[in-house]
Design an enzyme around this catalytic site. Structure first.
Site, mmCIF file in Angstrom:
data_model
loop_
_atom_site.group_PDB
_atom_site.id
_atom_site.type_symbol
_atom_site.label_atom_id
_atom_site.label_comp_id
_atom_site.label_asym_id
_atom_site.label_seq_id
_atom_site.Cartn_x
_atom_site.Cartn_y
_atom_site.Cartn_z
ATOM 1 N N CYS A 266 0.834 -1.210 0.000
ATOM 2 C CA CYS A 266 0.000 0.000 0.000
ATOM 3 C C CYS A 266 0.870 1.263 0.000
ATOM 4 O O CYS A 266 1.526 1.548 -0.985
ATOM 5 C CB CYS A 266 -0.981 -0.032 1.161
ATOM 6 S SG CYS A 266 -2.418 1.030 0.907
ATOM 7 N N HIS A 349 -4.086 -5.237 -0.100
ATOM 8 C CA HIS A 349 -3.752 -5.758 1.230
ATOM 9 C C HIS A 349 -3.807 -7.281 1.273
ATOM 10 O O HIS A 349 -4.867 -7.867 1.519
ATOM 11 C CB HIS A 349 -4.699 -5.160 2.274
ATOM 12 C CG HIS A 349 -4.422 -3.722 2.546
ATOM 13 N ND1 HIS A 349 -3.595 -3.287 3.557
ATOM 14 C CD2 HIS A 349 -4.848 -2.610 1.907
ATOM 15 C CE1 HIS A 349 -3.520 -1.977 3.541
ATOM 16 N NE2 HIS A 349 -4.285 -1.532 2.545
ATOM 17 N N GLU A 351 -2.741 -9.141 3.539
ATOM 18 C CA GLU A 351 -3.026 -9.598 4.913
ATOM 19 C C GLU A 351 -4.520 -9.597 5.206
ATOM 20 O O GLU A 351 -4.941 -10.117 6.246
ATOM 21 C CB GLU A 351 -2.305 -8.703 5.926
ATOM 22 C CG GLU A 351 -2.954 -7.367 6.222
ATOM 23 C CD GLU A 351 -2.758 -6.320 5.150
ATOM 24 O OE1 GLU A 351 -3.302 -5.210 5.300
ATOM 25 O OE2 GLU A 351 -2.053 -6.615 4.167
#
Length: 376
Positions: A266, A349, A351
């Site tokens: 990001c 993202h 995660e």
């Protein structure tokens, strides 16, 4: 209690505060996730933003002590169609209204979130003020136009730590460096220095699962300070604000990529692209949600991704960089790698937290990159 959301263009919406009296301001954006509101609330990348959830019912499973992405709520306000006050979930330790109220963050329901989302999608994210105190929308809109624009705003400085810290047993812990700036690494795994511009805790959980011994450092660190820590690799975290507002950070990054295997997610991805000569620009309404399709150009695989960013980096013309991922909605850059240096990035993202797990391979890919570059 009646509340008014007034945007800078004069558009306004009426709702009801479920957290009591208050007033706040920020950039109004929308998030398309159907669940994961606690992770959204605690994501540091939302600093300076009032988040409107497009899914109408929020709070139905309450909140708990585990589903957090930082140590506290980060959004400026939470805008929903309907807030559930009596959650039903065995993990719940509190309700959404109490969670927001205890943190001093405004929550408003009853707003026409579909109309607000459509307005932001057509006209772009914009500044706004949310208030239970001022009944005149025109006054609030005029005040909203005086709020600093997100472009040129350095918000990472609001969330970056003042001193380094470690990650142990699923929680951040304070550490002390030696007098010469070195660090006594406690673990056997590869040593990873993470620049914390607003890191999400799920990144740290997944890096720990890959065996990394991690030390998070402030955004102001340069190569000399990193060298003193003697890491095996470097990682740049997500975070809020405009990447172009961090020129010193961008300047510090390039020497690191020449010395260590490096990754970024990001904001970290945007900063790495900028350090290599790319340019950044603000998206009209940003990408915020859990259902964004991305194509991995190396494998041809389509991933449904979790995203939260308002800026994008362009690396066209930089022949030493290779685009690895593209957004299938608007074609924007979602990942790149360096053709000679051990550097990989993702804009979205992997995660999740919240979101699908299609992209968690990235952490294994970064671990292999470090192993191949260092033998560790």
């Amino acid at each position: 209690m009646e509340a008014i959301l007034a945007l800078e263009d004069g558009t306004w919406f009426r709702g009801r505060s479920f957290t009591g009296e208050g007033e706040t301001s920020g950039e109004a954006i929308f998030n398309t996730g159907m669940s994961g509101y606690q992770e959204v609330l605690t994501d540091p990348s939302y600093v300076g933003q009032m988040v409107c959830m497009t899914y109408p019912h929020q709070g139905n499973y309450g909140v708990n002590l585990d589903d957090v992405e930082s140590g506290r709520i980060r959004v400026e306000a939470f805008l929903v169609k309907e807030c559930c006050r009596e959650p039903s979930n065995w993990r719940a330790t509190s309700t959404l209204p109490d969670y927001l109220r205890d943190a001093g963050v405004m929550g408003v329901e009853g707003i026409d979130t579909r109309a607000l989302t459509r307005h932001l999608r057509l006209n772009g994210a914009m500044r706004g003020i949310l208030s239970t105190r001022e009944p005149d929308p025109a006054i609030l809109s005029a005040r909203a136009r005086e709020i600093p624009s997100m472009e040129g705003l350095n918000l990472a400085e609001k969330v970056t730590p003042q001193t380094p810290y470690a990650w142990r047993d699923g929680r951040p812990v304070e550490v002390e460096l030696n007098a010469n700036g070195s660090y006594d690494w406690p673990g056997p795994g590869p040593r990873l220095v993470i620049f914390d511009f607003g890191v999400k805790w799920n990144i740290l959980r997944l890096m720990a699962a890959q065996g990394f011994d991690m030390l998070m450092v402030p955004s102001s660190y340069d190569k000399d300070k990193v060298d003193a820590l003697a890491p095996d690799a470097v990682f740049l975290s997500p975070g809020p604000g405009d990447p172009a507002a961090l020129p010193q950070v961008i300047e510090n990054i390039l020497p690191l990529t020449e010395a260590y295997p490096t990754g970024g997610i990001c904001l970290g991805h945007q900063l790495l692209g900028s350090a290599f000569g790319g340019t950044t620009s603000k998206l009209k309404f940003g990408h915020h949600g859990c259902n964004h399709p991305v194509k991995d150009l190396e494998t041809g695989r389509i991933e449904i991704s979790s995203q939260n960013h308002g800026f994008v980096v362009n690396i066209d013309g930089l022949d030493f960089l290779e685009t690895t991922h593209r957004n299938l909605n608007d074609g924007t850059l979602e990942g790149f790698r360096h053709k000679k240096l051990p550097v990989i990035t993702l804009q979205y993202h992997p995660e999740a937290g919240p979101g699908p797990h299609d992209s968690r391979f990235f952490f294994g890919r970064f671990r292999r990159l470090v192993r191949e570059a260092t033998g560790k």
